[in-house]
Scaffold this motif. Structure first.
Motif, PDB file in Angstrom:
ATOM      1  N   GLN A 112     -73.266  45.291  41.817  1.00 45.85           N
ATOM      2  CA  GLN A 112     -74.588  44.835  42.218  1.00 45.85           C
ATOM      3  C   GLN A 112     -75.669  45.626  41.460  1.00 45.85           C
ATOM      4  O   GLN A 112     -75.364  46.541  40.694  1.00 45.85           O
ATOM      5  CB  GLN A 112     -74.756  45.035  43.728  1.00 45.85           C
ATOM      6  N   ASP A 113     -76.929  45.265  41.703  1.00 47.77           N
ATOM      7  CA  ASP A 113     -78.032  45.941  41.007  1.00 47.77           C
ATOM      8  C   ASP A 113     -78.076  47.432  41.311  1.00 47.77           C
ATOM      9  O   ASP A 113     -78.512  48.228  40.475  1.00 47.77           O
ATOM     10  CB  ASP A 113     -79.370  45.301  41.394  1.00 47.77           C
ATOM     11  N   ASP A 114     -77.644  47.827  42.534  1.00 47.63           N
ATOM     12  CA  ASP A 114     -77.713  49.243  42.910  1.00 47.63           C
ATOM     13  C   ASP A 114     -76.374  49.953  42.785  1.00 47.63           C
ATOM     14  O   ASP A 114     -76.206  51.071  43.268  1.00 47.63           O
ATOM     15  CB  ASP A 114     -78.253  49.399  44.340  1.00 47.63           C
ATOM     16  N   THR A 115     -75.394  49.321  42.117  1.00 48.20           N
ATOM     17  CA  THR A 115     -74.089  49.973  41.903  1.00 48.20           C
ATOM     18  C   THR A 115     -74.240  51.065  40.846  1.00 48.20           C
ATOM     19  O   THR A 115     -74.707  50.809  39.736  1.00 48.20           O
ATOM     20  CB  THR A 115     -73.023  48.962  41.445  1.00 48.20           C
ATOM     21  N   LYS A 116     -73.847  52.264  41.197  1.00 49.47           N
ATOM     22  CA  LYS A 116     -73.951  53.393  40.265  1.00 49.47           C
ATOM     23  C   LYS A 116     -72.578  53.820  39.714  1.00 49.47           C
ATOM     24  O   LYS A 116     -72.492  54.327  38.597  1.00 49.47           O
ATOM     25  CB  LYS A 116     -74.606  54.584  40.974  1.00 49.47           C
ATOM     26  N   VAL A 117     -71.524  53.642  40.536  1.00 56.98           N
ATOM     27  CA  VAL A 117     -70.190  54.134  40.156  1.00 56.98           C
ATOM     28  C   VAL A 117     -69.145  53.090  40.525  1.00 56.98           C
ATOM     29  O   VAL A 117     -69.260  52.417  41.556  1.00 56.98           O
ATOM     30  CB  VAL A 117     -69.849  55.464  40.883  1.00 56.98           C
ATOM     31  N   LEU A 118     -68.137  52.960  39.674  1.00 56.52           N
ATOM     32  CA  LEU A 118     -66.953  52.180  40.028  1.00 56.52           C
ATOM     33  C   LEU A 118     -65.736  53.085  39.877  1.00 56.52           C
ATOM     34  O   LEU A 118     -65.400  53.514  38.767  1.00 56.52           O
ATOM     35  CB  LEU A 118     -66.807  50.953  39.135  1.00 56.52           C
ATOM     36  N   LEU A 119     -65.128  53.416  41.014  1.00 56.51           N
ATOM     37  CA  LEU A 119     -63.883  54.192  41.001  1.00 56.51           C
ATOM     38  C   LEU A 119     -62.717  53.248  40.774  1.00 56.51           C
ATOM     39  O   LEU A 119     -62.622  52.198  41.433  1.00 56.51           O
ATOM     40  CB  LEU A 119     -63.696  54.927  42.327  1.00 56.51           C
ATOM     41  N   VAL A 120     -61.838  53.604  39.856  1.00 53.82           N
ATOM     42  CA  VAL A 120     -60.681  52.770  39.547  1.00 53.82           C
ATOM     43  C   VAL A 120     -59.411  53.584  39.791  1.00 53.82           C
ATOM     44  O   VAL A 120     -59.201  54.623  39.160  1.00 53.82           O
ATOM     45  CB  VAL A 120     -60.707  52.281  38.084  1.00 53.82           C
ATOM     46  N   HIS A 121     -58.593  53.125  40.723  1.00 53.88           N
ATOM     47  CA  HIS A 121     -57.262  53.686  40.936  1.00 53.88           C
ATOM     48  C   HIS A 121     -56.265  52.608  40.527  1.00 53.88           C
ATOM     49  O   HIS A 121     -56.345  51.475  41.011  1.00 53.88           O
ATOM     50  CB  HIS A 121     -57.047  54.087  42.397  1.00 53.88           C
ATOM     51  N   SER A 122     -55.351  52.944  39.646  1.00 53.95           N
ATOM     52  CA  SER A 122     -54.445  51.933  39.084  1.00 53.95           C
ATOM     53  C   SER A 122     -52.990  52.351  39.256  1.00 53.95           C
ATOM     54  O   SER A 122     -52.627  53.509  39.033  1.00 53.95           O
ATOM     55  CB  SER A 122     -54.745  51.740  37.598  1.00 53.95           C
ATOM     56  N   SER A 123     -52.161  51.372  39.654  1.00 51.93           N
ATOM     57  CA  SER A 123     -50.707  51.607  39.668  1.00 51.93           C
ATOM     58  C   SER A 123     -50.029  50.762  38.604  1.00 51.93           C
ATOM     59  O   SER A 123     -48.814  50.560  38.634  1.00 51.93           O
ATOM     60  CB  SER A 123     -50.133  51.274  41.056  1.00 51.93           C
ATOM     61  N   ASP A 124     -50.803  50.262  37.665  1.00 51.69           N
ATOM     62  CA  ASP A 124     -50.264  49.471  36.558  1.00 51.69           C
ATOM     63  C   ASP A 124     -49.859  50.416  35.439  1.00 51.69           C
ATOM     64  O   ASP A 124     -50.710  51.008  34.777  1.00 51.69           O
ATOM     65  CB  ASP A 124     -51.319  48.482  36.059  1.00 51.69           C
ATOM     66  N   LEU A 125     -48.563  50.564  35.202  1.00 53.72           N
ATOM     67  CA  LEU A 125     -48.089  51.466  34.159  1.00 53.72           C
ATOM     68  C   LEU A 125     -47.948  50.751  32.815  1.00 53.72           C
ATOM     69  O   LEU A 125     -47.416  51.319  31.867  1.00 53.72           O
ATOM     70  CB  LEU A 125     -46.745  52.081  34.571  1.00 53.72           C
ATOM     71  N   GLN A 126     -48.434  49.502  32.726  1.00 48.73           N
ATOM     72  CA  GLN A 126     -48.364  48.763  31.474  1.00 48.73           C
ATOM     73  C   GLN A 126     -49.711  48.747  30.747  1.00 48.73           C
ATOM     74  O   GLN A 126     -49.942  47.945  29.856  1.00 48.73           O
ATOM     75  CB  GLN A 126     -47.904  47.330  31.732  1.00 48.73           C
ATOM     76  N   LEU A 174     -60.346  48.928  43.195  1.00 45.81           N
ATOM     77  CA  LEU A 174     -61.697  49.150  42.681  1.00 45.81           C
ATOM     78  C   LEU A 174     -62.630  49.455  43.842  1.00 45.81           C
ATOM     79  O   LEU A 174     -62.717  48.674  44.801  1.00 45.81           O
ATOM     80  CB  LEU A 174     -62.197  47.913  41.937  1.00 45.81           C
ATOM     81  N   THR A 175     -63.344  50.572  43.756  1.00 42.66           N
ATOM     82  CA  THR A 175     -64.269  50.983  44.816  1.00 42.66           C
ATOM     83  C   THR A 175     -65.631  51.246  44.190  1.00 42.66           C
ATOM     84  O   THR A 175     -65.768  52.132  43.333  1.00 42.66           O
ATOM     85  CB  THR A 175     -63.773  52.252  45.528  1.00 42.66           C
ATOM     86  N   SER A 176     -66.623  50.465  44.592  1.00 41.87           N
ATOM     87  CA  SER A 176     -67.968  50.667  44.055  1.00 41.87           C
ATOM     88  C   SER A 176     -68.759  51.576  44.986  1.00 41.87           C
ATOM     89  O   SER A 176     -68.647  51.491  46.211  1.00 41.87           O
ATOM     90  CB  SER A 176     -68.688  49.336  43.894  1.00 41.87           C
ATOM     91  N   LEU A 177     -69.556  52.467  44.404  1.00 41.21           N
ATOM     92  CA  LEU A 177     -70.467  53.347  45.147  1.00 41.21           C
ATOM     93  C   LEU A 177     -71.875  52.888  44.814  1.00 41.21           C
ATOM     94  O   LEU A 177     -72.269  52.851  43.640  1.00 41.21           O
ATOM     95  CB  LEU A 177     -70.258  54.807  44.732  1.00 41.21           C
ATOM     96  N   GLN A 178     -72.625  52.552  45.858  1.00 40.95           N
ATOM     97  CA  GLN A 178     -73.915  51.887  45.655  1.00 40.95           C
ATOM     98  C   GLN A 178     -75.017  52.564  46.456  1.00 40.95           C
ATOM     99  O   GLN A 178     -74.765  53.132  47.515  1.00 40.95           O
ATOM    100  CB  GLN A 178     -73.792  50.414  46.062  1.00 40.95           C
TER     101      GLN A 178
END
Length: 576
Positions: A112-126, A174-178
């Motif tokens: 969104q317009d006020d999104t400052k951070v997107l935390l990405v946790h991934s279990s995709d090893l490819q 995916l976790t956005s911090l806004q």
């Protein structure tokens, strides 16, 4: 904002009393990292949070270890519970094989317009998260991205990400911090140094690399570091990984397993044609924290650390020296994973390895700055993969030999470039002129015969006008290839300039040179060059000249040029 740390050594300790003191009316982000068999931990945690803190967002994954401010834990589960005063969070869980439409829809909700951070946790090893990160940077170039790839944990080496409702062993959480008050900054610490020349991956299939510069991975390590170190693969590659560096984005890859044929499985996908170099980091460079001095004053109340499992393996207890400047200023919450995400030098979100990604967060704009002293040149003790004095000497010896060989090959390549015509690949005028003057000295001293053949393609301007300059270049290349195939081993064929070519014929009287010229003329006349505009036929006129008396090189060339002119005026496609 503030973060509290909760560590559990036993899954049975996860109960409602532990969370009773946490606010139930404030936005909460709960990051959970588990370095043991995950299933016995995740279900109790999900159930308790749903009952006690339904408004909280849970972002968790399996890990290699956790950083609890100034303590490293490699067992149990650690929770970092962040309470926001003015910010809030959103979340989406995607399968790693989600199509672009699904990913776009999820990112539209989160960014969104006020999104400052997107935390990405991934279990995709490819490594499909690499494509995800590129897409995020395209959609929201000003959003700071940080996160980690889940480390396989437990006896079954199972990796997963999870939130309050779901577990995914092949997905992206995916976790956005806004929030308007939230400020964020990403910093990447790497400290790897390239050794040796640039190499090209010559045979690979996803994670499996068969050859680099046409030699197996094991042979490459033997070449640069010696058989003793190559014997320690895959462990040795944690200290000597492959380095990929495009100027803005630097990342590394390490060997997971070697195969009998010398090929190796790596921790990420590697493509044929990629440029790589071997890399090295000693303990002093890894512990050099002076990079913090370069990031300048900024606002932060908390730092989240996403570091590589290999870094912990190399540094062991000394990893705390890397954390110390951070923990002296801010609360530190961190995890060791299979890969880390952050922002590269150009401001693009990227996937890294062997690195440490820092995410500085704050809601109050308190100015923070670091003043870190240069590290003392000491070598901390290491465990696990260790090098003996004999092996270190062997490394230096092999590395010196390999680098000298690289330098010799590079110099030879550079010399080749300066003496070769870039279009046709045969000798250029500079080399031809040099060889002529050497051979003229031999003629003067020993009276050894020397002849030359000067070629000019007939009506070449018409070829360019009719078929275009690109097809004209094809004709010149075909001409050069014919000369290379038809001349004798002792002859030197080159491009004199434009559509003119020269063949130097050492130890060759004029009559023999004439016969060679006639054979070459016939070969060139039989050439047929295909193009979209039609079949191209060419002929050539050739002037033959031989050294005599006190003739110098310029006079020899003038004589050949006169004969070439005569061939042209007598009707072309002939030898004079």
């Amino acid at each position: 904002m503030k973060t509290c740390t909760l560590h559990f050594s036993d899954p049975t300790a996860i109960d409602e009393q532990v969370f009773a003191a946490l606010p139930s009316n404030r936005p909460l982000l709960v990051q959970a990292y588990i370095s043991e068999e995950p299933h016995v931990w995740i279900s109790p945690l999900q159930q308790v949070l749903q009952r006690c803190l339904p408004q909280a967002l849970l972002a968790g994954m399996t890990s290699y270890g956790q950083i609890e401010h100034d303590v490293i834990k490699q067992q149990g589960m650690t929770l970092f519970v962040t309470e926001f005063a003015h910010s809030y969070c959103r979340q989406a869980l995607l399968a790693a094989d989600a199509d672009e439409q699904q990913i776009q829809a999820a990112l539209k909700e989160l960014l969104q317009d006020d999104t400052k951070v997107l935390l990405v946790h991934s279990s995709d090893l490819q490594s499909r998260h690499a494509n995800l990160l590129s897409l995020i940077s395209q959609i929201a170039p000003n959003v700071v991205v940080a996160g980690a790839v889940a480390q396989p944990a437990g006896a079954a080496l199972y990796s997963c990400v999870f939130n309050q409702q779901h577990i995914h062993d092949n997905g992206f959480l995916l976790t956005s911090l806004q929030g308007q008050h939230l400020v964020a900054r990403s910093v990447i610490k790497q400290n790897w140094f390239a050794i040796g020349k640039q190499l090209k991956v010559s045979a690979a299939d996803d994670y499996l690399v068969q050859t680099i510069d046409d030699q197996s991975v094991v042979e490459l390590y033997k070449h640069y570091l010696g058989a003793e170190v190559a014997h320690h693969l895959p462990a040795a590659s944690s200290m000597f990984p492959l380095l990929f560096d495009d100027g803005d984005h630097q990342t590394t890859a390490f060997v997971i397993k070697t195969l009998e044929d010398g090929s190796a499985l790596f921790n990420c996908k590697i493509a044929i044609g990629q440029q790589v170099r071997l890399a090295f980091a000693n303990m002093n460079s890894l512990l050099d924290n002076s990079y913090l001095n370069q990031i300048g004053p900024f606002a932060a109340e908390q730092v989240f650390v996403f570091s590589c499992c290999v870094r912990l393996d190399l540094l062991k207890d000394s990893i705390l020296e890397e954390i110390a400047p951070l923990s002296a200023k801010l609360p530190v919450s961190g995890v060791f994973g299979f890969g880390e995400m952050g922002m590269d030098a150009s401001g693009r979100a990227g996937l890294f390895s062997h690195s440490m990604s820092l995410l500085f967060l704050g809601e109050q704009h308190n100015t923070l700055a670091f003043a870190v002293a240069e590290p003392e040149q000491i070598e901390p003790a290491r465990q696990g993969f260790e090098l003996t004095t004999k092996e270190l000497i062997s490394i230096y010896s092999n590395l010196t030999r390999a680098l000298m060989q690289d330098l010799k090959e590079s110099n030879a390549s550079l010399m080749q470039l300066t003496l070769t015509d870039h279009l046709t690949g045969i000798a250029n005028r500079s080399l031809l002129d040099s060889e002529l003057r050497k051979l003229r000295q031999l003629y003067q001293r020993y009276q050894r015969p020397l002849s030359i053949l000067l070629f000019d393609l007939d009506h070449f301007k018409k070829v360019n006008d009719t078929f275009g300059h690109l097809n004209g270049d094809k004709v010149l290349i075909a001409m050069a290839d014919t000369l290379k195939q038809q001349v004798r081993e002792t002859d030197i064929a080159g491009r004199w300039g434009g559509e003119e070519f020269l063949v130097i014929c050492p130890d060759t009287p004029e009559q023999e040179a004439y016969l060679l010229a006639e054979r070459l003329r016939q070969a060139i006349a039989s050439l047929r060059i295909t193009s979209h505009e039609g079949l191209i036929k060419v002929t050539t006129s050739i002037g033959v000249a031989a050294l005599s008396g006190q003739m110098n090189v310029d006079e020899l060339l003038r004589q050949a040029d006169i004969h070439l002119y005569q061939a042209k005026t007598q009707g072309r496609n002939r030898v004079v």
